[in-house]
Design a protein around this motif. Structure first.
Motif, mmCIF file in Angstrom:
data_model
loop_
_atom_site.group_PDB
_atom_site.id
_atom_site.type_symbol
_atom_site.label_atom_id
_atom_site.label_comp_id
_atom_site.label_asym_id
_atom_site.label_seq_id
_atom_site.Cartn_x
_atom_site.Cartn_y
_atom_site.Cartn_z
ATOM 1 N N ARG A 241 0.811 -1.219 0.000
ATOM 2 C CA ARG A 241 0.000 0.000 0.000
ATOM 3 C C ARG A 241 0.846 1.273 0.000
ATOM 4 O O ARG A 241 0.638 2.185 -0.811
ATOM 5 N N ARG A 242 1.784 1.358 0.935
ATOM 6 C CA ARG A 242 2.582 2.592 1.032
ATOM 7 C C ARG A 242 3.385 2.839 -0.238
ATOM 8 O O ARG A 242 3.464 3.972 -0.734
ATOM 9 N N LEU A 243 4.006 1.781 -0.732
ATOM 10 C CA LEU A 243 4.823 1.930 -1.936
ATOM 11 C C LEU A 243 3.969 2.347 -3.123
ATOM 12 O O LEU A 243 4.341 3.249 -3.894
ATOM 13 N N THR A 244 2.817 1.714 -3.278
ATOM 14 C CA THR A 244 1.921 2.053 -4.388
ATOM 15 C C THR A 244 1.458 3.500 -4.306
ATOM 16 O O THR A 244 1.541 4.255 -5.290
ATOM 17 N N ARG B 79 16.698 1.247 -5.453
ATOM 18 C CA ARG B 79 16.400 2.030 -4.251
ATOM 19 C C ARG B 79 17.055 3.406 -4.291
ATOM 20 O O ARG B 79 16.370 4.440 -4.207
ATOM 21 N N LEU B 80 18.377 3.452 -4.390
ATOM 22 C CA LEU B 80 19.081 4.735 -4.352
ATOM 23 C C LEU B 80 18.783 5.592 -5.586
ATOM 24 O O LEU B 80 18.553 6.808 -5.450
ATOM 25 N N PRO B 81 18.769 5.035 -6.805
ATOM 26 C CA PRO B 81 18.414 5.866 -7.960
ATOM 27 C C PRO B 81 17.049 6.530 -7.828
ATOM 28 O O PRO B 81 16.875 7.685 -8.224
ATOM 29 N N LEU B 82 16.073 5.824 -7.264
ATOM 30 C CA LEU B 82 14.748 6.416 -7.108
ATOM 31 C C LEU B 82 14.779 7.569 -6.116
ATOM 32 O O LEU B 82 14.222 8.644 -6.369
ATOM 33 N N VAL C 239 14.737 13.481 -5.088
ATOM 34 C CA VAL C 239 15.382 14.648 -4.481
ATOM 35 C C VAL C 239 15.696 15.704 -5.538
ATOM 36 O O VAL C 239 15.453 16.903 -5.333
ATOM 37 N N LEU C 240 16.235 15.272 -6.673
ATOM 38 C CA LEU C 240 16.583 16.223 -7.732
ATOM 39 C C LEU C 240 15.343 16.888 -8.317
ATOM 40 O O LEU C 240 15.375 18.087 -8.648
ATOM 41 N N PHE C 241 14.270 16.141 -8.463
ATOM 42 C CA PHE C 241 13.020 16.744 -8.925
ATOM 43 C C PHE C 241 12.574 17.840 -7.958
ATOM 44 O O PHE C 241 12.186 18.941 -8.382
ATOM 45 N N LEU D 85 7.004 15.909 0.034
ATOM 46 C CA LEU D 85 7.465 15.431 1.339
ATOM 47 C C LEU D 85 6.617 14.287 1.892
ATOM 48 O O LEU D 85 7.177 13.258 2.308
ATOM 49 N N PRO D 86 5.285 14.392 1.936
ATOM 50 C CA PRO D 86 4.511 13.246 2.429
ATOM 51 C C PRO D 86 4.659 12.013 1.548
ATOM 52 O O PRO D 86 4.604 10.883 2.039
ATOM 53 N N ALA D 87 4.865 12.213 0.248
ATOM 54 C CA ALA D 87 5.066 11.062 -0.641
ATOM 55 C C ALA D 87 6.356 10.333 -0.284
ATOM 56 O O ALA D 87 6.407 9.097 -0.258
ATOM 57 N N VAL D 88 7.400 11.100 0.004
ATOM 58 C CA VAL D 88 8.679 10.494 0.392
ATOM 59 C C VAL D 88 8.541 9.764 1.723
ATOM 60 O O VAL D 88 9.130 8.687 1.927
ATOM 61 N N ALA D 89 7.757 10.333 2.637
ATOM 62 C CA ALA D 89 7.528 9.676 3.926
ATOM 63 C C ALA D 89 6.890 8.297 3.748
ATOM 64 O O ALA D 89 7.159 7.369 4.512
ATOM 65 N N LEU D 90 6.034 8.159 2.744
ATOM 66 C CA LEU D 90 5.441 6.856 2.448
ATOM 67 C C LEU D 90 6.401 5.958 1.671
ATOM 68 O O LEU D 90 6.389 4.734 1.811
#
Length: 470
Positions: free
Chosen positions: A18-21, A83-86, A91-93, A182-187
């Motif tokens: 769920r969180r990832l989706t 993982r790291l590329p995503l 972050v760059l976006f 920010l909330p998207a990254v938190a998920l």
């Protein structure tokens, strides 16, 4: 594909995924909103920052850097896992939209757009995440959800951006997107803890020639958009020569950025990648000129002419949902062929509407059929791309699909722009030429659609299927 608890996820919104989706869908939606909203806000931005001469460059620069980023990110994802590329691309976006939102000059604003272009390559590691974490049976559903994530921004993005620009200022078009990341990254972060996302294939080497080819394609796309966007005042012959040289450079360089035989639509993976470019070219050739024809030929207001885009977006979303429900119950070739034909119906009815003076509603409804074609076909092509990719080639092939689509659209826009400029004094013919151009592409697509499957379909593709040139 089982989780650590031993049970395979049964839905993309189940507890394991769920969180990832949700995180990936939010990020795609924000990226789509920004891409659409900037078009609405750009006249105000260029006026406030006194940068009208850099107007076209503000659009072309992120397209150019996006190609190079897709090449690097795809290679990196194969070597070290997604993982790291995503995380880096997200972050760059965010950094890019912050730079643009806080820019005090048009030069700085364009710099922000350059960084944003790199960040939009986030979709490449997302594809690898899907391949590693989501069971194959859920691939149609997650790719249908990815397609649908573009629809809401296409419906409300331009209007919302206009209201924000008018009442809060254009800067908040960018700063608001950054805040919502920010909330998207938190998920996203908890979902990326899956150990499979940090496992790569170290034997996959960095390939410098692909990076050079990415630079060439990016530069060529920049030149195409510059000479067809009235950003330079060169003599006509020089502009034509520059455009032809750019197209030739793309054709040569793309061989390093896609699986072998992609330009010949070799059966299986090469045809799937090439088909992404083909349908992107057909779609954009019509979609860009439909509102213009409805406004200029029939006198519709901008908001009324924009209904054609809404029809296409809504139909795309509904068809994506249907495609996710159908799954593998319908032949891959049938779905791809039907989707391509529906795009042809939309382009053909647009041509007839303009040529015969039919009611504009005919073109609007017909473009809904074209949108349904994209909604049916696009997720299916994404599923096929991963099905034909070995684990060590998931990043490369995902980036190849994105690059093929991107370059197909760029070449199509350049071609239709040249046709339109050439026929601008011929009355209605100028508005019909892009639809005829799209129909030629659709006809070719229908003829070769059967090539998206190998001659003998197998569960696991041979390693050679996914090998790139060079």
């Amino acid at each position: 594909m089982e989780t650590e608890s031993g049970s395979a996820p049964s839905t993309i919104f189940g507890p394991q995924l769920r969180r990832l989706t949700v995180a990936m869908l939010v990020l795609i939606t924000l990226s789509a909103f920004e891409a659409l909203a900037v078009t609405t806000a750009m006249p105000t931005i260029s006026s406030d920052l006194h940068g009208l001469r850099l107007y076209a460059l503000a659009f072309a620069a992120p397209l150019a850097t996006g190609v190079l980023a897709m090449v690097v990110i795809g290679n990196w994802s194969d070597r070290r896992g997604p993982r790291l590329p995503l995380l880096v691309t997200v972050v760059l976006f965010t950094v890019g939209v912050l730079i643009s939102g806080l820019a005090g000059s048009m030069t700085v604003f364009v710099l922000g757009r350059v960084v944003q272009g790199v960040g939009t390559a986030m979709v490449v590691p997302m594809y690898v995440v899907v391949a590693r974490v989501y069971p194959e049976g859920l691939h149609p559903k997650i790719f249908a959800a990815f397609a649908a994530a573009w629809v809401v921004p296409s419906l409300v993005g331009p209007l919302a951006a206009g209201l924000v620009t008018e009442h809060l200022g254009w800067r908040w078009v960018f700063l608001g997107v950054a805040a919502l990341v920010l909330p998207a990254v938190a998920l996203l972060i908890p979902g990326l803890r899956d150990a499979r996302l940090a496992v790569g294939s170290p034997e996959v080497a960095w390939v410098p020639q692909r990076i050079v080819a990415g630079v060439v394609v990016g530069a060529a796309v920049l030149i195409l958009h510059t000479v067809t966007g009235d950003a330079v005042d060169w003599p006509p012959m020089i502009m034509v020569a520059a455009a032809l040289a750019a197209v030739l450079a793309v054709v040569i360089a793309i061989r390093q950025l896609a699986p072998e035989r992609t330009l010949r639509f070799g059966r299986g993976l090469p045809a799937v990648v090439g088909y992404r470019g083909l349908i992107g070219a057909a779609w954009i050739a019509s979609e860009v000129y439909l509102p213009l024809m409805l406004k200029q030929r029939f006198g519709l207001s901008p908001s009324a002419a924009g209904l054609v885009l809404t029809a296409g977006a809504v139909a795309w979303s509904l068809a994506s949902w249907v495609q996710g429900r159908i799954g593998s119950r319908r032949s891959d070739v049938l779905v791809v062929r039907l989707g391509t034909a529906l795009i042809g119906v939309g382009a053909g009815m647009a041509l007839l509407t303009g040529a015969l003076g039919l009611p504009p509603l005919v073109a609007i409804v017909s473009w809904g059929l074209a949108g349904s074609g994209m909604g049916l076909m696009y997720p299916r092509l994404s599923v096929l791309l991963l099905r034909f990719s070995t684990p060590s080639q998931q990043g490369f092939n995902s980036s190849a699909g994105q690059i093929a689509e991107f370059t197909g659209m760029a070449l199509s826009l350049a071609g239709t722009a040249a046709l339109f400029a050439l026929l601008i004094n011929s009355g209605v013919i100028a508005y019909l030429a892009p639809f005829a151009f799209a129909l030629i592409i659709v006809a070719a697509g229908v003829l070769i659609s059967g090539r998206v499957l190998p001659s003998s379909t197998v569960a696991e593709p041979p390693e050679s299927v996914a090998e790139p040139v060079g």
